[in-house]
Enzyme design. Sequence first.
Site, mmCIF file in Angstrom:
data_model
loop_
_atom_site.group_PDB
_atom_site.id
_atom_site.type_symbol
_atom_site.label_atom_id
_atom_site.label_comp_id
_atom_site.label_asym_id
_atom_site.label_seq_id
_atom_site.Cartn_x
_atom_site.Cartn_y
_atom_site.Cartn_z
ATOM 1 N N GLY A 1 -12.307 -12.278 7.506
ATOM 2 C CA GLY A 1 -12.712 -10.951 7.068
ATOM 3 C C GLY A 1 -12.835 -10.838 5.553
ATOM 4 C CG ASN B 1 -10.827 -1.211 3.347
ATOM 5 O OD1 ASN B 1 -11.770 -0.432 3.258
ATOM 6 N ND2 ASN B 1 -10.108 -1.567 2.304
ATOM 7 C CB SER C 1 -0.968 0.006 1.182
ATOM 8 O OG SER C 1 -1.964 -0.958 0.972
ATOM 9 C CG ASP D 1 -11.124 -4.971 1.477
ATOM 10 O OD1 ASP D 1 -10.119 -4.469 0.923
ATOM 11 O OD2 ASP D 1 -11.147 -5.313 2.679
ATOM 12 C CE LYS E 1 -8.963 -5.196 6.275
ATOM 13 N NZ LYS E 1 -9.230 -5.928 5.039
ATOM 14 C CE LYS F 1 -12.435 -19.042 13.072
ATOM 15 N NZ LYS F 1 -11.146 -18.579 12.580
HETATM 16 P P1 ATR Z 1 -8.762 -12.414 6.751
HETATM 17 O O1 ATR Z 1 -9.409 -11.301 7.513
HETATM 18 O O2 ATR Z 1 -7.577 -11.995 5.934
HETATM 19 O O3 ATR Z 1 -9.735 -13.210 5.958
HETATM 20 P P2 ATR Z 1 -8.769 -14.220 9.001
HETATM 21 O O4 ATR Z 1 -9.963 -13.539 9.549
HETATM 22 O O5 ATR Z 1 -7.666 -14.571 9.924
HETATM 23 O O6 ATR Z 1 -8.088 -13.351 7.859
HETATM 24 O O7 ATR Z 1 -9.279 -15.534 8.214
HETATM 25 C C1 ATR Z 1 -8.393 -16.420 7.662
HETATM 26 C C2 ATR Z 1 -9.171 -17.577 6.995
HETATM 27 O O8 ATR Z 1 -8.219 -18.412 6.359
HETATM 28 C C3 ATR Z 1 -9.924 -18.443 7.981
HETATM 29 O O9 ATR Z 1 -11.110 -18.887 7.360
HETATM 30 C C4 ATR Z 1 -8.954 -19.595 8.213
HETATM 31 O O10 ATR Z 1 -9.549 -20.815 8.577
HETATM 32 P P3 ATR Z 1 -9.992 -21.108 10.106
HETATM 33 O O11 ATR Z 1 -11.299 -20.386 10.292
HETATM 34 O O12 ATR Z 1 -10.133 -22.577 10.203
HETATM 35 O O13 ATR Z 1 -8.891 -20.551 10.985
HETATM 36 C C5 ATR Z 1 -8.362 -19.745 6.844
HETATM 37 N N1 ATR Z 1 -7.050 -20.405 6.870
HETATM 38 C C6 ATR Z 1 -5.908 -19.893 7.384
HETATM 39 N N2 ATR Z 1 -4.900 -20.767 7.233
HETATM 40 C C7 ATR Z 1 -5.399 -21.867 6.623
HETATM 41 C C8 ATR Z 1 -4.859 -23.110 6.186
HETATM 42 N N3 ATR Z 1 -3.559 -23.396 6.335
HETATM 43 N N4 ATR Z 1 -5.688 -23.992 5.579
HETATM 44 C C9 ATR Z 1 -6.994 -23.702 5.416
HETATM 45 N N5 ATR Z 1 -7.569 -22.543 5.796
HETATM 46 C C10 ATR Z 1 -6.793 -21.634 6.403
#
Ligand code: ATR
Length: 292
Positions: free
Chosen positions: A138, A96, A26, A111, A75, A165
Amino acid sequence: MNSENKFNHNTGIIGVIGHPIKHSFSPLMHNISFDLLGLDYVYLPFDVPSSNLKAALKGMVALGIKGFNVTLPHKEKIGQFLNDISEEASVIGAVNTIVNENGSLHGYNTDVYGIIETLNPYKEDLIDTEVCVIGAGGAARSVIYSLIRHFKVKQIHIINRTVQKAESLKEYFTAKMLYEKMKPHDLFPPDLTNIFKDSKLIINTTAVGMYPEIDDSVTTIEDSFTKGQIVFDVVYNPVNTKMLQIAKSKGAITLNGLKMFVEQGAKSFELWTGEKMPTEKIYKTIESYLTV
Ligand code: ATR
């Protein structure tokens, strides 16, 4: 407006607040845009832990900082400290972008514009189709909001490693947008390949595959993808993620996260400066810095 605010002219400082503030493109994107347009602004990263969030906003007003981007983990929490937030940011539950208008702080979610700009060329193809969203964080919220509000899809499958979730997201959007055509799934149900195959559009909203973990992909099953399918990865570094490589090898149309990133930035830029970001030059500049 009180008498103090009358003299609160904003400075040319804009920034991003997050914690930790990871390497972000950014500052590069906005500073080059200011330069190209000859605008007297500078964009800086600020590492602000959650305990200092409220104080940082007070400081923003006191110093006349024109605006901020907001990133993880603020956020969702920052909305309560602002004077108002846009309808989109309110429904999504995440801000954001903040604009400081002479001491009054307005929150937005740009976004959504990045997502719409990326998918708009395929709007007609998506009518009445099944769509698969991987992840329930998010980014998934902004994607699901955009799909419900702007694209006439038939069904949204939400696939997440933690299925609870995905279920919560379904409940959230059912309540907020009165939209009921969502189905939560575990990341590895036996029928996952079929859900992928039946989907016209697959969107990865997780950071899996992002630099430096470039050999990772949320699915490595080649049969997940089919010819003519649209596969969108919100990751933009690298532009050609492992998932997109697999999808491309099966004949899918692939979309990386670069357009989403630049267009959300362009919308924020416009909110702060009233000017259009020179996006074509920005794409080329960022591409030259990215891992291929
Ligand atoms: P963002 O706001 O960038 O979306 P976040 O709120 O931390 O970040 O969400 C990350 C997402 O990626 C979540 O859905 C997470 O899955 P979980 O809810 O089970 O934690 C998913 N995620 C992160 N690492 C992962 C992995 N190695 N394999 C599958 N899903 C993953």
